[in-house]
Design an enzyme around this catalytic site. Structure first.
Site, mmCIF file in Angstrom:
data_model
loop_
_atom_site.group_PDB
_atom_site.id
_atom_site.type_symbol
_atom_site.label_atom_id
_atom_site.label_comp_id
_atom_site.label_asym_id
_atom_site.label_seq_id
_atom_site.Cartn_x
_atom_site.Cartn_y
_atom_site.Cartn_z
ATOM 1 N N HIS A 9 4.136 7.628 2.572
ATOM 2 C CA HIS A 9 2.247 7.952 2.273
ATOM 3 C C HIS A 9 2.215 7.280 3.852
ATOM 4 C CE1 HIS A 9 2.137 9.912 -1.230
ATOM 5 N NE2 HIS A 9 3.043 10.433 -1.436
ATOM 6 N N GLU A 34 -1.216 5.331 3.679
ATOM 7 C CA GLU A 34 -0.902 4.198 3.859
ATOM 8 C C GLU A 34 -0.160 2.769 3.117
ATOM 9 O OE1 GLU A 34 -3.716 7.107 1.127
ATOM 10 O OE2 GLU A 34 -2.469 6.730 1.670
ATOM 11 N N CYS A 76 -3.676 7.763 -3.674
ATOM 12 C CA CYS A 76 -3.076 8.270 -5.117
ATOM 13 C C CYS A 76 -3.089 7.414 -5.421
ATOM 14 C CB CYS A 76 -1.634 8.979 -4.429
ATOM 15 S SG CYS A 76 -0.614 8.160 -3.909
ATOM 16 N N CYS A 120 -0.365 4.483 -3.593
ATOM 17 C CA CYS A 120 -1.030 3.229 -2.559
ATOM 18 C C CYS A 120 -1.958 2.512 -2.740
ATOM 19 C CB CYS A 120 -0.979 4.877 -2.183
ATOM 20 S SG CYS A 120 -0.175 5.959 -0.795
#
Length: 148
Positions: free
Chosen positions: A50, A52, A80, A83
């Site tokens: 992801h 992040e 999410c 993260c």
């Protein structure tokens, strides 16, 4: 603040161009971007890739420390749970995000990971809706294109 969100949007555009869900992130320390990332889950066949997480890894390498004290993260979509917890564990102080994610958002929409798992007595500052329209637009465009 908007200049950093613009940079996160540029990262999201990179993901879009690669056929990835267009989410981008930048990490800032003392007014300087030290980490950048955009989604690469499909490209890398990695569910943890992801924006992040990638930005956190780059920032940690840039300062040669996993502790990202006194840093801020700017991300185009509300983080999410994975993260949000990585942000918390890396000791980032502030989270700024664009679009809210009512389905998976872990910074207030669905749940609030930084509130549940505080770093001692220290609370992470969370601000959502920064450049919300721009952040939402790129996501909508991506999914409209995918449906064609």
């Amino acid at each position: 603040m908007n200049e950093y969100m613009q940079q996160a949007l540029l990262e999201a555009r990179k993901a879009f161009d690669k056929g990835e869900i267009p989410i981008g992130a930048v990490i800032v320390k003392n007014g300087r971007i030290i980490g950048r990332g955009h989604n690469l889950t499909e490209t890398g066949k990695d569910p943890t890739a992801h924006a992040e997480i990638i930005a956190i890894k780059h920032a940690s390498k840039a300062i040669n420390d996993w502790r990202l004290n006194d840093c801020e993260i700017y991300v185009t979509l509300e983080p999410c749970p994975m993260c949000a917890y990585a942000i918390l564990r890396s000791r980032i102080n502030k989270i700024f995000f664009g679009a809210y994610d009512p389905e998976y958002g872990a910074c207030g929409s669905k749940i609030n990971i930084p509130l549940i798992f505080k770093n001692g007595n220290k609370m992470i500052q969370i601000s959502g809706g920064i450049m919300k329209q721009e952040s939402s637009s790129i996501l909508k465009a991506f999914f409209e294109e995918k449906r064609k």
